[in-house]
Structure formats: C-alpha cells, structure tokens
Write a protein that holds these residues in place. Sequence first.
Motif, PDB file in Angstrom:
ATOM      1  N   ARG A 116      -8.664  12.057  26.974  1.00 47.07           N
ATOM      2  CA  ARG A 116      -9.949  12.344  26.343  1.00 47.07           C
ATOM      3  C   ARG A 116     -10.987  11.296  26.752  1.00 47.07           C
ATOM      4  O   ARG A 116     -10.656  10.159  27.088  1.00 47.07           O
ATOM      5  N   GLN A 117     -12.236  11.700  26.644  1.00 46.42           N
ATOM      6  CA  GLN A 117     -13.319  10.811  27.026  1.00 46.42           C
ATOM      7  C   GLN A 117     -13.337   9.551  26.155  1.00 46.42           C
ATOM      8  O   GLN A 117     -13.665   8.458  26.625  1.00 46.42           O
ATOM      9  N   THR A 118     -12.973   9.706  24.881  1.00 50.46           N
ATOM     10  CA  THR A 118     -12.971   8.551  23.970  1.00 50.46           C
ATOM     11  C   THR A 118     -11.824   7.588  24.256  1.00 50.46           C
ATOM     12  O   THR A 118     -11.773   6.502  23.674  1.00 50.46           O
ATOM     13  N   ALA A 119     -10.908   7.978  25.135  1.00 44.51           N
ATOM     14  CA  ALA A 119      -9.760   7.124  25.455  1.00 44.51           C
ATOM     15  C   ALA A 119      -9.978   6.329  26.736  1.00 44.51           C
ATOM     16  O   ALA A 119      -9.018   5.807  27.310  1.00 44.51           O
TER      17      ALA A 119
ATOM     18  N   ARG B 248      -5.318  10.598  13.989  1.00 43.55           N
ATOM     19  CA  ARG B 248      -6.673  10.579  14.538  1.00 43.55           C
ATOM     20  C   ARG B 248      -6.797   9.549  15.660  1.00 43.55           C
ATOM     21  O   ARG B 248      -7.459   9.795  16.674  1.00 43.55           O
ATOM     22  N   PHE B 249      -6.177   8.400  15.438  1.00 47.10           N
ATOM     23  CA  PHE B 249      -6.241   7.357  16.466  1.00 47.10           C
ATOM     24  C   PHE B 249      -5.593   7.856  17.752  1.00 47.10           C
ATOM     25  O   PHE B 249      -6.152   7.703  18.850  1.00 47.10           O
ATOM     26  N   THR B 250      -4.424   8.450  17.623  1.00 48.04           N
ATOM     27  CA  THR B 250      -3.716   8.967  18.801  1.00 48.04           C
ATOM     28  C   THR B 250      -4.528  10.067  19.484  1.00 48.04           C
ATOM     29  O   THR B 250      -4.611  10.127  20.722  1.00 48.04           O
ATOM     30  N   PHE B 251      -5.134  10.935  18.677  1.00 49.83           N
ATOM     31  CA  PHE B 251      -5.907  12.051  19.225  1.00 49.83           C
ATOM     32  C   PHE B 251      -7.109  11.556  20.029  1.00 49.83           C
ATOM     33  O   PHE B 251      -7.388  12.047  21.129  1.00 49.83           O
TER      34      PHE B 251
ATOM     35  N   ARG C  15     -13.544   1.104  27.877  1.00 49.54           N
ATOM     36  CA  ARG C  15     -14.316   1.026  26.644  1.00 49.54           C
ATOM     37  C   ARG C  15     -13.397   0.694  25.451  1.00 49.54           C
ATOM     38  O   ARG C  15     -13.249   1.480  24.515  1.00 49.54           O
ATOM     39  N   PRO C  16     -12.744  -0.466  25.476  1.00 45.65           N
ATOM     40  CA  PRO C  16     -11.852  -0.832  24.357  1.00 45.65           C
ATOM     41  C   PRO C  16     -12.610  -1.004  23.047  1.00 45.65           C
ATOM     42  O   PRO C  16     -12.022  -0.907  21.967  1.00 45.65           O
ATOM     43  N   GLU C  17     -13.932  -1.250  23.145  1.00 47.61           N
ATOM     44  CA  GLU C  17     -14.708  -1.439  21.915  1.00 47.61           C
ATOM     45  C   GLU C  17     -14.724  -0.185  21.055  1.00 47.61           C
ATOM     46  O   GLU C  17     -14.952  -0.258  19.842  1.00 47.61           O
ATOM     47  N   TRP C  18     -14.468   0.982  21.675  1.00 45.30           N
ATOM     48  CA  TRP C  18     -14.497   2.211  20.896  1.00 45.30           C
ATOM     49  C   TRP C  18     -13.356   2.248  19.877  1.00 45.30           C
ATOM     50  O   TRP C  18     -13.576   2.519  18.697  1.00 45.30           O
TER      51      TRP C  18
END
Length: 391
Positions: free
Chosen positions: A264-267, A255-258, A271-274
């Motif tokens: 991806r937008q979450t990567a 999940r972390f890798t995904f 935004r390291p706080e994500w």
Amino acid sequence: MYLMMNEEDKKNIIQDLNLKIGGDINDLSNAYEIENELVVRRDQLQSSLHVANNLVPTKLSSAIIKAERNSTQINNLKNKSQTLKLKVESFLQKTEPLRDELNKRFTAINKLEQTLVYLKSFEKIEELSPQMKQCNDDEQLVLSYGELKEMCKQYKVGHRATYVREYVHYWHNILKDKLTKHYEDVLKLLKWPITTAAENSPPPKDVLIRFSNLTRYLFLIEEPEDMHVNTISEEVQEQDPCLPVRILLRPLKKRFTFHFTGSRQTARIDRPEWFLTQTLTWIKDHQGFVKNNVQPVADKLQLKNVKTVDEFNAGLISLAAERLHTVLGLYHTQGTKGELVDVDAAFAHAVDETLGFHRELVTITGKDGNSVLSVLTKAETFVRWLAVEKK
C-alpha cells in the motif's frame, strides 16, 4: 573484748561532756544527770544483748528441725518418683504391642482419608465441568472457573495436578473465546478504536457497566502464573499484556498491518514518520480510556502487577518497533538492488524520525522507556548509524 577508741572520738566525747557539765566546778548537778542517763542506756543495751543471746539457740534449733523435715520429704518424693518411673516403664513395656498395632491402624486410616480427599477432588472437577457446560451466565461461569484455578494452585505435583491443569487450560480457552466475543461486541458499541473527535461524546452508562463487568471477567479467567507463558518481543522487552489489553489492541494491530505493511502507498519505506505518527496518535487517543476504565478494574481485583496503560502503550510501540526494524532492513536490501536511490539519506531520515518519535512519546506518556530506540542500538544498525554520521 573491748574496742579501741581513736583520738578523734575521744575528743568529741570530752567536748560533749564539757558542754553538758558546764564551767562551774561547784555545780555538779549536770554531771549527776549525765551519769544517770548513761547508766540507763547501759542497762538497756545489756538487756537487749541478753534477750538476743537467749533467742539464738531457739531459732537455730527450729531451723534445723525444718531442714530435717524438708530433707525427709525430699527423700520420700524421690522414692515415690522412682516407684512411679518403674510403673510407667512396666506399663509401656506391656502396652507396646497394642501401641504398635494402633499406630499401624491410624496410619492406615490416614492413608484412607487422604485417598478419600484425593478422589473427592476428582469428583469435584467432574461435577464442575458439566455444570459449566450447561451454564449460560457469565458471572457463574467465571466463579466456577475460579474454583478450578484454586485447585490448580493447591495441587502442584502428581497426576491430579496434571489433570486439573488440563481442565483449567481447557476452560480458559473456552471462556476466553466466549468472553472475547462479548467484549468485542461491547467495543463496537463504544466505537472502539476511538478517534479524537469521538472523545467529546461519552459512551452510554449501561455500555460502560457491561464493559467493566466483562473486563473483570477477563482478568479473572487469566491462567495461573505458572501456566502463563510470556513471549518477549525482540524489539521491546515487555511481557505479554493482560487479556483485556490484548483484545483492545487487536483492531489497532489489524489497522496497523493493513496500512503500514504490504504494497500500500501508506507502507512506503521512505516514510517511516507515517506509522510513527499514527502510533503516537493512537496512544494519545486511547490511553485515557484505558486508564479510566480498565486500570480501576485491575485495582479493585488487587492485581498489583497489572499496569494496563503501560501494557497498552507497549503493545502499540512494539508494532512501530517491529515495522522500523523491517524498514531498516529493507533499506539495505533495496539499496543493493538499486531500488532505493539514496540509502544513506533514507536511513538518516528514519533515524531522525525515530528520535523525534521518542521525544514525543516521552511527552505523551510521561515515561522515558526503551521504546523504539532499541532498534537503533542493535549492533548492525548502530554501526551503520555511526557510518552515516561520519559521511
């Protein structure tokens, strides 16, 4: 021979006589009594001296006779000892060829016995392997594997040691794959990875029992320590976690890798706080389960060096540390290409988020470990940090 009497003794005697005789010179009855008493004491002393003088020669003669008798016995024993010594030397000399021959034969017998034990150990391995191939019971498979592990610990050098180690490694991989599949099936029933909402609904008891048994099996099939190679993360200096924890970490790593690598937008690297927040959430959601359901199994097996909660948390933290290291490197690369407008601001933001992550991590785990701070203290990153702080 007479002893001289000192003046003080004389005075004491005279004083004593005066008291006994009295002051009346016409009454000498007390003097006669004293005289008679002294005569009696003198006679007793003389009699005692005569008896003692008569006994001395008798006792001395008896002692001399006993001493002579003892001396004779000692000489006899010496003679017997010398005779026995000569007999023993003669016997040893006569039996030396026989003893040499017996020693050779006993040595040969010992070698044959060692060879027999050596061959039986190979026979034992050859018996175990087919039995394990035909066995479908996890418990029995683990027990048989335990026998192989004991042989591996017993035989440290030589061809036999290599042979046993190869079998142990072979069956470790087979059992690991088989039990991992079973473990993952049970984890699905436990709805692993856990979400915060699922904590209020405890899993079925039979599933937890199955989970506990499989956890025990996974602990038991760990390879011996001298065969286990530890890999150390560059960012978090921790040894590889135990096998159950490694399996528990797999879906979380996926999940972390995904979510936090790739395009991806979450990567997003700004935004390291994500990914830091998600790491903290996973630790909060899962460390209780690991503490209550995995660590007790290790404790029952007396695996004193296994700290499953610490290993689990370290596995998640290492993901965050590796990603942070990558992100900080990308700041420099993309800043050079002009893809990141304010590199220093992004770097400062990442540092602030990392420090906040560390504080929150200490609160959650109760331990002030190295965590991701080691990424910031790397030489190149630390120099850049100081430079940004000065601006």
